[in-house]
Design a protein around this motif. Structure first.
Motif, PDB file in Angstrom:
ATOM      1  N   LYS A  50      -4.510  -9.599   7.828  1.00  0.00           N
ATOM      2  CA  LYS A  50      -4.476 -10.925   8.448  1.00  0.00           C
ATOM      3  C   LYS A  50      -4.816 -12.014   7.444  1.00  0.00           C
ATOM      4  O   LYS A  50      -4.337 -13.129   7.555  1.00  0.00           O
ATOM      5  CB  LYS A  50      -5.473 -10.968   9.614  1.00  0.00           C
ATOM      6  N   PRO A  55       2.095  -7.727   6.850  1.00  0.00           N
ATOM      7  CA  PRO A  55       1.924  -6.681   7.867  1.00  0.00           C
ATOM      8  C   PRO A  55       1.773  -5.269   7.310  1.00  0.00           C
ATOM      9  O   PRO A  55       1.529  -4.353   8.085  1.00  0.00           O
ATOM     10  CB  PRO A  55       3.196  -6.800   8.704  1.00  0.00           C
ATOM     11  N   PHE A  56       1.901  -5.087   5.981  1.00  0.00           N
ATOM     12  CA  PHE A  56       1.865  -3.722   5.452  1.00  0.00           C
ATOM     13  C   PHE A  56       0.485  -3.098   5.631  1.00  0.00           C
ATOM     14  O   PHE A  56       0.375  -1.880   5.797  1.00  0.00           O
ATOM     15  CB  PHE A  56       2.250  -3.710   3.976  1.00  0.00           C
ATOM     16  N   GLU A  58      -1.477  -3.485   8.191  1.00  0.00           N
ATOM     17  CA  GLU A  58      -1.536  -2.947   9.548  1.00  0.00           C
ATOM     18  C   GLU A  58      -0.703  -1.686   9.684  1.00  0.00           C
ATOM     19  O   GLU A  58      -1.034  -0.798  10.459  1.00  0.00           O
ATOM     20  CB  GLU A  58      -1.067  -3.994  10.545  1.00  0.00           C
ATOM     21  N   LEU A  59       0.397  -1.611   8.930  1.00  0.00           N
ATOM     22  CA  LEU A  59       1.202  -0.385   8.968  1.00  0.00           C
ATOM     23  C   LEU A  59       0.421   0.787   8.410  1.00  0.00           C
ATOM     24  O   LEU A  59       0.535   1.906   8.903  1.00  0.00           O
ATOM     25  CB  LEU A  59       2.473  -0.567   8.129  1.00  0.00           C
ATOM     26  N   PHE A  62      -1.580   2.806  10.780  1.00  0.00           N
ATOM     27  CA  PHE A  62      -0.865   3.883  11.480  1.00  0.00           C
ATOM     28  C   PHE A  62      -1.024   5.216  10.786  1.00  0.00           C
ATOM     29  O   PHE A  62      -1.302   6.239  11.402  1.00  0.00           O
ATOM     30  CB  PHE A  62       0.634   3.608  11.500  1.00  0.00           C
TER      31      PHE A  62
ATOM     32  N   PHE B  51      -0.794  -4.761  18.396  1.00  0.00           N
ATOM     33  CA  PHE B  51      -0.263  -3.403  18.513  1.00  0.00           C
ATOM     34  C   PHE B  51      -1.272  -2.377  18.005  1.00  0.00           C
ATOM     35  O   PHE B  51      -1.407  -1.289  18.578  1.00  0.00           O
ATOM     36  CB  PHE B  51       1.053  -3.300  17.756  1.00  0.00           C
ATOM     37  N   SER B 120       0.609 -10.016  15.635  1.00  0.00           N
ATOM     38  CA  SER B 120       1.613  -9.046  15.200  1.00  0.00           C
ATOM     39  C   SER B 120       1.784  -7.983  16.278  1.00  0.00           C
ATOM     40  O   SER B 120       0.931  -7.126  16.466  1.00  0.00           O
ATOM     41  CB  SER B 120       1.203  -8.421  13.873  1.00  0.00           C
ATOM     42  N   LEU B 125       5.922  -5.020  13.530  1.00  0.00           N
ATOM     43  CA  LEU B 125       5.564  -3.866  12.710  1.00  0.00           C
ATOM     44  C   LEU B 125       6.699  -2.852  12.624  1.00  0.00           C
ATOM     45  O   LEU B 125       6.753  -2.053  11.700  1.00  0.00           O
ATOM     46  CB  LEU B 125       4.319  -3.175  13.276  1.00  0.00           C
ATOM     47  N   PRO B 128       9.382  -3.252   9.204  1.00  0.00           N
ATOM     48  CA  PRO B 128       8.987  -2.600   7.941  1.00  0.00           C
ATOM     49  C   PRO B 128       8.740  -1.107   8.077  1.00  0.00           C
ATOM     50  O   PRO B 128       9.020  -0.351   7.147  1.00  0.00           O
ATOM     51  CB  PRO B 128       7.708  -3.339   7.535  1.00  0.00           C
ATOM     52  N   LEU B 129       8.269  -0.667   9.248  1.00  0.00           N
ATOM     53  CA  LEU B 129       7.968   0.761   9.395  1.00  0.00           C
ATOM     54  C   LEU B 129       9.227   1.601   9.317  1.00  0.00           C
ATOM     55  O   LEU B 129       9.253   2.641   8.660  1.00  0.00           O
ATOM     56  CB  LEU B 129       7.253   1.005  10.734  1.00  0.00           C
TER      57      LEU B 129
END
Lengths: 99, 159
Positions: A50, A55-56, A58-59, A62, B51, B120, B125, B128-129
């Motif tokens: 943030k 956004p990577f 946040e990825l 996962f 998310f 987001s 997400l 890019p994923l």
């Protein structure tokens, strides 16, 4: 909102998990502390994602989640079969691998 | 308003994490850990990682902690002898983790800038994923399959 409160929360969770790993002798409590350490990394990844607007980060959370789930499944399987063998979940009772 | 919720959920997750680490009853510790993770999902919601918050509730709260509680079912908690409390370990752990906490705080003290306020969601997400990180995504699916088969193979009772 500044990133520093998130940073403090992550540092607190990490050092609490570290404290638990040193203090507790019960294998399942050790796993709880490990989950806390993984979560502190997640908090920091979300915070920096943030902060930089990327956004990577946040990825990556996962992938950390998937690895944490795999670790929990395999670790608990090992604990259950060790419990069947030794009738204990105390890590000090598992000395039979010591040379 | 966002700050109020952030500090509320952050404090809640810190307190429940403390209870999870220090509680001697394993079931109470597991449920405190569940509460801590759900509060962390609240923290993610307040900073706009929507998310990730949802996934945190589903995966950590719904899957991992429930797996721990199910594993506790196979352990006879009543016959377990009490964990010895070693004062030297308590002291060493307190000093080491306190020092670690201060070092990490010092490392982040010079951070500048503020958090971006955009939310987001899943669609931000997903792109890019599934485009840039498709190979790691598929590798993770293999990892989960290996973990499932490995867990069954390790925990199987041998005849």
């Amino acid at each position: 909102m500044s990133v520093y409160p998130l940073f403090i929360l992550s540092a607190f969770l990490f050092s609490l998990g570290f404290f638990g790993v040193i203090l507790r002798r019960n294998l399942i409590s050790l796993f709880f502390s490990l989950e806390l350490i993984l979560n502190s990394a997640n908090v920091l990844l979300v915070g920096f994602s943030k902060l930089h607007g990327n956004p990577f980060g946040e990825l990556f959370v996962f992938f950390v989640l998937a690895v944490a789930a795999a670790e929990a499944a395999v670790g608990l399987a090992i604990v259950v079969s060790l419990y069947r063998f030794k009738k204990s979940v105390n890590s000090e009772d598992y000395t039979f691998l010591r040379w | 308003m966002k700050e109020v919720f952030f500090f509320f959920f952050g404090l809640l997750s810190a307190v429940f994490a403390l209870m999870a680490v220090l509680n001697r009853n394993l079931v109470k510790g597991g449920v405190s850990l569940l509460a801590s993770f759900v509060s962390l999902a609240g923290v993610y919601f307040t900073v706009g990682a929507e998310f990730i918050g949802i996934v945190q509730v589903i995966v950590y709260g719904g899957a991992i902690i429930v797996l721990y509680l199910f594993a506790l079912l196979t352990v006879d908690l009543k016959s377990m002898k009490a964990e010895p409390l070693r004062l030297s370990f308590l002291f060493a752990g307190g000093v080491l983790s306190g020092a670690l906490f201060l070092i990490i705080l010092y490392a982040g003290f010079f951070l500048e800038g503020s958090l971006s306020s955009n939310v987001s969601g899943a669609s931000d997400l997903a792109r890019p994923l599934f485009y840039r990180f498709l190979l790691p995504f598929e590798v993770v699916s293999v990892l989960l399959l290996v973990a499932t088969i490995g867990a069954v193979a390790v925990a199987r009772r041998e005849e």
